[in-house]
Design a protein around this motif. Structure first.
Motif, mmCIF file in Angstrom:
data_model
loop_
_atom_site.group_PDB
_atom_site.id
_atom_site.type_symbol
_atom_site.label_atom_id
_atom_site.label_comp_id
_atom_site.label_asym_id
_atom_site.label_seq_id
_atom_site.Cartn_x
_atom_site.Cartn_y
_atom_site.Cartn_z
ATOM 1 N N LEU A 74 32.209 44.151 37.683
ATOM 2 C CA LEU A 74 31.389 43.199 38.421
ATOM 3 C C LEU A 74 31.982 42.899 39.790
ATOM 4 O O LEU A 74 33.188 43.005 39.992
ATOM 5 C CB LEU A 74 31.270 41.880 37.644
ATOM 6 N N PHE A 75 31.127 42.497 40.711
ATOM 7 C CA PHE A 75 31.521 41.905 41.976
ATOM 8 C C PHE A 75 31.753 40.411 41.730
ATOM 9 O O PHE A 75 31.177 39.815 40.814
ATOM 10 C CB PHE A 75 30.406 42.145 42.996
ATOM 11 N N GLU A 76 32.600 39.790 42.554
ATOM 12 C CA GLU A 76 32.961 38.387 42.318
ATOM 13 C C GLU A 76 31.739 37.480 42.221
ATOM 14 O O GLU A 76 31.664 36.618 41.328
ATOM 15 C CB GLU A 76 33.885 37.889 43.427
ATOM 16 N N LYS A 77 30.768 37.656 43.111
ATOM 17 C CA LYS A 77 29.592 36.787 43.070
ATOM 18 C C LYS A 77 28.767 37.004 41.797
ATOM 19 O O LYS A 77 28.091 36.093 41.322
ATOM 20 C CB LYS A 77 28.729 37.000 44.323
ATOM 21 N N THR A 78 28.808 38.216 41.244
ATOM 22 C CA THR A 78 28.135 38.460 39.972
ATOM 23 C C THR A 78 28.862 37.731 38.848
ATOM 24 O O THR A 78 28.231 37.138 37.966
ATOM 25 C CB THR A 78 28.066 39.966 39.676
ATOM 26 N N MET A 79 30.191 37.766 38.867
ATOM 27 C CA MET A 79 30.967 37.019 37.887
ATOM 28 C C MET A 79 30.668 35.527 37.980
ATOM 29 O O MET A 79 30.574 34.832 36.956
ATOM 30 C CB MET A 79 32.464 37.259 38.108
ATOM 31 N N ASP A 80 30.496 35.031 39.196
ATOM 32 C CA ASP A 80 30.249 33.602 39.403
ATOM 33 C C ASP A 80 28.845 33.180 38.972
ATOM 34 O O ASP A 80 28.590 31.982 38.777
ATOM 35 C CB ASP A 80 30.426 33.241 40.883
ATOM 36 N N GLY A 81 27.938 34.143 38.844
ATOM 37 C CA GLY A 81 26.549 33.827 38.521
ATOM 38 C C GLY A 81 26.308 33.723 37.028
ATOM 39 O O GLY A 81 27.229 33.751 36.209
ATOM 40 N N GLU A 82 25.033 33.591 36.686
ATOM 41 C CA GLU A 82 24.629 33.473 35.288
ATOM 42 C C GLU A 82 23.590 34.540 34.952
ATOM 43 O O GLU A 82 22.833 34.982 35.810
ATOM 44 C CB GLU A 82 24.047 32.087 34.998
ATOM 45 N N ASP A 121 44.868 39.233 50.300
ATOM 46 C CA ASP A 121 45.355 37.862 50.421
ATOM 47 C C ASP A 121 44.642 36.895 49.476
ATOM 48 O O ASP A 121 45.168 35.825 49.162
ATOM 49 C CB ASP A 121 45.228 37.380 51.869
ATOM 50 N N LYS A 122 43.451 37.277 49.002
ATOM 51 C CA LYS A 122 42.710 36.398 48.094
ATOM 52 C C LYS A 122 43.011 36.692 46.624
ATOM 53 O O LYS A 122 42.443 36.064 45.734
ATOM 54 C CB LYS A 122 41.206 36.543 48.343
ATOM 55 N N LEU A 123 43.904 37.652 46.375
ATOM 56 C CA LEU A 123 44.111 38.117 45.005
ATOM 57 C C LEU A 123 44.601 37.035 44.044
ATOM 58 O O LEU A 123 44.042 36.896 42.952
ATOM 59 C CB LEU A 123 45.077 39.305 45.001
ATOM 60 N N PRO A 124 45.636 36.256 44.363
ATOM 61 C CA PRO A 124 46.116 35.276 43.377
ATOM 62 C C PRO A 124 45.026 34.311 42.904
ATOM 63 O O PRO A 124 44.889 34.064 41.688
ATOM 64 C CB PRO A 124 47.233 34.542 44.127
ATOM 65 N N ALA A 125 44.233 33.795 43.841
ATOM 66 C CA ALA A 125 43.168 32.858 43.463
ATOM 67 C C ALA A 125 42.092 33.558 42.645
ATOM 68 O O ALA A 125 41.568 32.982 41.674
ATOM 69 C CB ALA A 125 42.557 32.230 44.712
ATOM 70 N N LEU A 126 41.767 34.791 43.009
ATOM 71 C CA LEU A 126 40.735 35.522 42.279
ATOM 72 C C LEU A 126 41.204 35.870 40.867
ATOM 73 O O LEU A 126 40.421 35.807 39.913
ATOM 74 C CB LEU A 126 40.351 36.791 43.041
ATOM 75 N N LEU A 127 42.472 36.216 40.718
ATOM 76 C CA LEU A 127 42.993 36.517 39.381
ATOM 77 C C LEU A 127 42.951 35.272 38.494
ATOM 78 O O LEU A 127 42.566 35.351 37.317
ATOM 79 C CB LEU A 127 44.418 37.054 39.473
ATOM 80 N N GLU A 128 43.331 34.136 39.051
ATOM 81 C CA GLU A 128 43.289 32.895 38.268
ATOM 82 C C GLU A 128 41.856 32.583 37.832
ATOM 83 O O GLU A 128 41.599 32.237 36.674
ATOM 84 C CB GLU A 128 43.851 31.736 39.089
ATOM 85 N N LYS A 129 40.916 32.737 38.766
ATOM 86 C CA LYS A 129 39.520 32.470 38.436
ATOM 87 C C LYS A 129 39.005 33.468 37.394
ATOM 88 O O LYS A 129 38.249 33.094 36.479
ATOM 89 C CB LYS A 129 38.661 32.534 39.701
ATOM 90 N N SER A 130 39.425 34.708 37.500
ATOM 91 C CA SER A 130 38.961 35.742 36.579
ATOM 92 C C SER A 130 39.484 35.516 35.169
ATOM 93 O O SER A 130 38.761 35.720 34.182
ATOM 94 C CB SER A 130 39.380 37.121 37.090
ATOM 95 N N VAL A 131 40.734 35.114 35.061
ATOM 96 C CA VAL A 131 41.293 34.788 33.745
ATOM 97 C C VAL A 131 40.514 33.631 33.122
ATOM 98 O O VAL A 131 40.130 33.669 31.932
ATOM 99 C CB VAL A 131 42.791 34.449 33.860
ATOM 100 N N ASN A 132 40.247 32.608 33.908
ATOM 101 C CA ASN A 132 39.508 31.452 33.404
ATOM 102 C C ASN A 132 38.077 31.804 33.018
ATOM 103 O O ASN A 132 37.490 31.161 32.134
ATOM 104 C CB ASN A 132 39.495 30.331 34.459
ATOM 105 N N ALA A 133 37.525 32.829 33.668
ATOM 106 C CA ALA A 133 36.153 33.256 33.365
ATOM 107 C C ALA A 133 36.083 34.166 32.147
ATOM 108 O O ALA A 133 34.991 34.530 31.712
ATOM 109 C CB ALA A 133 35.552 33.969 34.575
ATOM 110 N N GLY A 134 37.240 34.551 31.606
ATOM 111 C CA GLY A 134 37.253 35.392 30.415
ATOM 112 C C GLY A 134 37.143 36.878 30.695
ATOM 113 O O GLY A 134 36.758 37.654 29.810
ATOM 114 N N MET A 135 37.504 37.296 31.894
ATOM 115 C CA MET A 135 37.469 38.720 32.218
ATOM 116 C C MET A 135 38.605 39.443 31.494
ATOM 117 O O MET A 135 39.642 38.857 31.167
ATOM 118 C CB MET A 135 37.595 38.929 33.723
#
Length: 294
Positions: A74-82, A121-135
């Motif tokens: 997925l792309f990040e915005k797809t992960m963020d969607g429903e 440069d956005k990797l740490p925040a994206l990884l944290e969000k991805s873990v929380n999203a259940g990726m």
């Protein structure tokens, strides 16, 4: 599915991984292929809303959950969607599909015959969000354009360096050093690439596993040593611009590689198809790609 269940599915599942991660500059082209003209949206928000509509239609199509698609990138915005009132990751898991997230921020300018990834440069925040999203895992792409040993070594070194950061965050990285299928010296360069990949794999700590996403090699079976390496969970193939028929024909000559196609999966889908026609077109592609993967 919990993490271990997802890991087992990716390691042993019969099927392939769908690439639904078009982003940025590739999104308008993907929309045009789907039948959405540039005049049908204005600005990034509308563009990404239209591509999310397409991806949602793919994910909710009955054939997408028939067991032949074992993962989706997925792309990040797809992960963020429903999708269907659920987070996209949960909607995929409900269909037995393991979710991955694209984490690179695009390609740097070509140097030494290759394009490395831009600084993440956005990797740490994206990884944290991805873990929380259940990726379950991630994917990041570099491109090799010629058999330049330095360029290839630099690309692979960067992929493993970032891959280790992703492993440390608790996700499984797909390392994708794509080799341009139009390169005249691809057969020679892919052997250099294999040597660099084996060096990187041998340097990983015992028990640490990554995945590889590679262009289908000129020489069938070239990547068997990587496929069999204990630090490799799975090796997947990108279609790289091949048509579905050509990509499947080449993939079938490489036992142990499964598909992770984008264009090869979506090329016959159009927005004006009826639900029955849409499912038939998608189902035909899924059946063909799964057969080549198995």
């Amino acid at each position: 599915m919990n993490f271990e269940e997802m890991k087992t599915k990716i390691a042993t599942g019969e099927g392939f991984i769908a690439a639904l991660d078009q982003s940025g500059g590739s999104t308008p082209k993907a929309l045009r292929g789907y039948g959405v003209g540039d005049d049908e949206w204005s600005g990034d928000d509308e563009m990404f809303a239209r591509i999310h509509e397409m991806r949602s239609r793919v994910i909710t199509s009955p054939c997408f959950g028939n067991g032949k698609v074992i993962g989706a990138i997925l792309f990040e915005k797809t992960m963020d969607g429903e999708v269907d009132g659920k987070t996209t990751a949960d909607a995929l898991k409900a269909r037995g599909v393991v979710p991955f997230i694209k984490v690179d921020q695009g390609l740097a300018d070509e140097q030494d015959g290759a394009q490395m990834m831009k600084p993440l440069d956005k990797l740490p925040a994206l990884l944290e969000k991805s873990v929380n999203a259940g990726m379950f895992g991630t994917k990041m792409r570099s491109v090799i354009k010629s058999a330049n040993p330095k360029g290839i070594a630099d690309v692979v070194a960067q992929q493993f360096e970032v891959g280790n950061q992703i492993c440390d965050a608790g996700l499984v990285p797909i390392l994708e050093p794509e080799y341009d299928i139009t390169a005249d010296d691809r057969a020679e360069g892919e052997k250099i690439l294999l040597d660099e990949l084996m060096k990187g794999l041998n340097a990983l700590p015992e028990g640490r596993q990554v995945m590889l996403k590679l262009s289908i090699p000129v020489e069938p079976g070239l990547y068997t040593p990587a496929i069999e390496h204990p630090n490799v969970l799975r090796v997947v193939a990108l279609s790289g611009g091949f048509s579905t028929d050509d990509a499947c024909e080449h993939l079938a000559k490489n036992p142990g590689m499964i598909a992770s196609f984008s264009r090869g999966l979506l090329q016959d889908l159009r927005k004006d198809l009826s639900d029955e026609e849409f499912d038939a077109a998608l189902g035909k592609a899924i059946d063909q790609i799964a057969a080549a993967s198995n």
